[in-house]
Design a protein around this motif. Structure first.
Motif, short mmCIF file in Angstrom:
data_model
loop_
_atom_site.label_atom_id
_atom_site.label_comp_id
_atom_site.label_asym_id
_atom_site.label_seq_id
_atom_site.Cartn_x
_atom_site.Cartn_y
_atom_site.Cartn_z
N GLY A 158 0.80 -1.22 0.00
CA GLY A 158 0.00 0.00 0.00
C GLY A 158 0.83 1.27 0.00
N SER A 159 2.05 1.17 0.51
CA SER A 159 2.94 2.33 0.54
C SER A 159 3.34 2.78 -0.86
CB SER A 159 4.20 2.03 1.36
OG SER A 159 4.88 0.89 0.83
N GLU A 160 3.10 1.93 -1.88
CA GLU A 160 3.44 2.28 -3.26
C GLU A 160 2.29 2.96 -3.99
OE1 GLU A 160 6.54 1.86 -4.37
OE2 GLU A 160 6.94 1.15 -2.33
N GLN A 161 1.17 3.17 -3.34
CA GLN A 161 0.05 3.83 -4.00
C GLN A 161 0.44 5.25 -4.41
OE1 GLN A 161 -4.05 2.75 -1.95
NE2 GLN A 161 -2.43 2.75 -0.40
N VAL A 162 0.02 5.64 -5.60
CA VAL A 162 0.24 7.01 -6.03
C VAL A 162 -1.00 7.87 -5.78
CG1 VAL A 162 1.98 6.43 -7.74
CG2 VAL A 162 -0.43 6.48 -8.42
N ALA A 163 -2.14 7.21 -5.60
CA ALA A 163 -3.38 7.91 -5.27
C ALA A 163 -4.37 6.89 -4.72
CB ALA A 163 -3.97 8.62 -6.48
N ALA A 164 -5.31 7.37 -3.95
CA ALA A 164 -6.38 6.52 -3.41
C ALA A 164 -7.54 7.41 -3.03
CB ALA A 164 -5.89 5.74 -2.20
N GLY A 165 -8.71 6.82 -3.00
CA GLY A 165 -9.86 7.62 -2.62
C GLY A 165 -11.12 6.79 -2.50
N TYR A 166 -12.21 7.49 -2.25
CA TYR A 166 -13.51 6.83 -2.20
C TYR A 166 -14.58 7.80 -2.64
CZ TYR A 166 -13.94 9.16 2.40
OH TYR A 166 -13.98 10.09 3.43
#
Length: 327
Positions: A158-166
């Protein structure tokens, strides 16, 4: 009337994304377009959710997903809509969905991004008109562009995510996301067809008085979880559990609180999925000043071993998460 005419409508999501893209010297616009694609799909799901009762698209679909859970009609619709929007956008090379057993290779070898998603979280609440949502994570592929998608692309920490949301479909529809530089929330105005910035630079309080957990499984919880629940009751904390992860998380993010879905005798590895539920919300929570753990280690440090891996989940205000996971 004069005051209403003078009231500004605010910053649109498109304008905000464009502004933030300019903050990155080497930005190419692909991630920005991907976020717009997700927002577009969210608008479509907003429409479907708000007329579900009129079109007979609520209720069970009649099949089970890979998790062994009964699919709702809107589960299937949301999955199709998001996949279609992401394919048409042309920025992704693969999609991982809660509703699909395998990696979806979209036949775009030049795509630079992977999207992991829960297209419609909390869908069992559709029939009773309770808030539901969409969760998404965006990763940059690690395999060479132009070649086939690999397992390494979709099984990143998860530390490699460049973006996340909901996206939250409730009394109003909201999109909340982060690209690693803080968390911002946008509320959808259906009369204009636009998301507008409504919650800038969201920060979760370090402490809170709301705890969200399904106490129906109380007798099967581990001793430290039972101990923490008793502590919450003695402190006269408020119990709030909607049963839609996005809705429970969103409330605690704004007001301060903790969401807990621990391991129990029935689900010894927890129930929530690491790749398309926990990673995204953990990234958002940390960017807002909170904390997320499986009870032993930081969620974003867990190396996924499978697409649909489950983990225990403690997320929310830092002090509350520390107290809930203390030995």
């Amino acid at each position: 009337m004069q005051n209403r005419i003078a009231t500004p409508v605010g910053i649109t999501l498109d304008r905000f994304i464009k502004k933030k893209q300019n903050d990155f010297a080497f930005a190419t616009g692909e991630l920005s377009q991907l976020l717009r694609d997700i927002a577009l799909a969210g608008k479509i799901i907003h429409r479907e959710v708000n007329r579900a009762g009129l079109l007979s698209i609520s209720g069970a679909y009649g099949t089970e997903n890979v998790q062994g859970e009964e699919q709702q009609k809107l589960d299937v619709i949301a999955n199709i809509r998001f996949i279609r929007a992401l394919k048409n956008g042309g920025e992704v090379c693969a999609i991982v969905s809660e509703e699909d057993e395998e990696i979806l290779d979209v036949q775009n070898p030049n795509g630079r991004y992977i999207v992991a998603m829960d297209p419609l979280d909390g869908s069992s609440n559709i029939d009773v008109n309770v808030s539901i949502g969409t969760i998404f994570s965006i990763f940059r592929r690690v395999s060479p562009v132009g070649g086939p998608v690999s397992q390494e692309d979709v099984l990143q920490k998860g530390s490699e995510q460049v973006a996340a949301g909901y996206l939250l479909y409730g009394s109003s529809t909201m999109m909340v996301y982060t690209t690693g530089r803080g968390v911002n929330g946008f509320t959808y105005d259906p009369s204009l067809g636009e998301f507008f910035l409504s919650h800038a630079n969201i920060r979760i309080p370090k402490d809170g008085n709301i705890y969200s957990i399904n106490e129906g499984s109380y007798e099967s919880f581990e001793p430290h979880v039972i101990k923490y629940i008793k502590f919450c009751k003695k402190q006269n904390y408020t119990a709030r559990y909607i049963g839609s992860l996005v809705a429970d998380f969103h409330r605690n993010l704004l007001k301060g609180g903790i969401y807990i879905y621990p391991a129990n005798k029935k689900s010894v590895n927890g129930k929530l999925r690491l790749n398309y539920e926990c990673n995204a919300l953990a990234f958002i929570c940390e960017q807002a000043g909170g904390k997320a753990t499986d009870g032993k280690q930081r969620i974003l440090d867990i190396q996924p071993k499978s697409l649909h891996q489950r983990v225990p989940f403690y997320v929310g205000s830092t002090n509350m998460v520390d107290a809930a996971t203390a030995d």
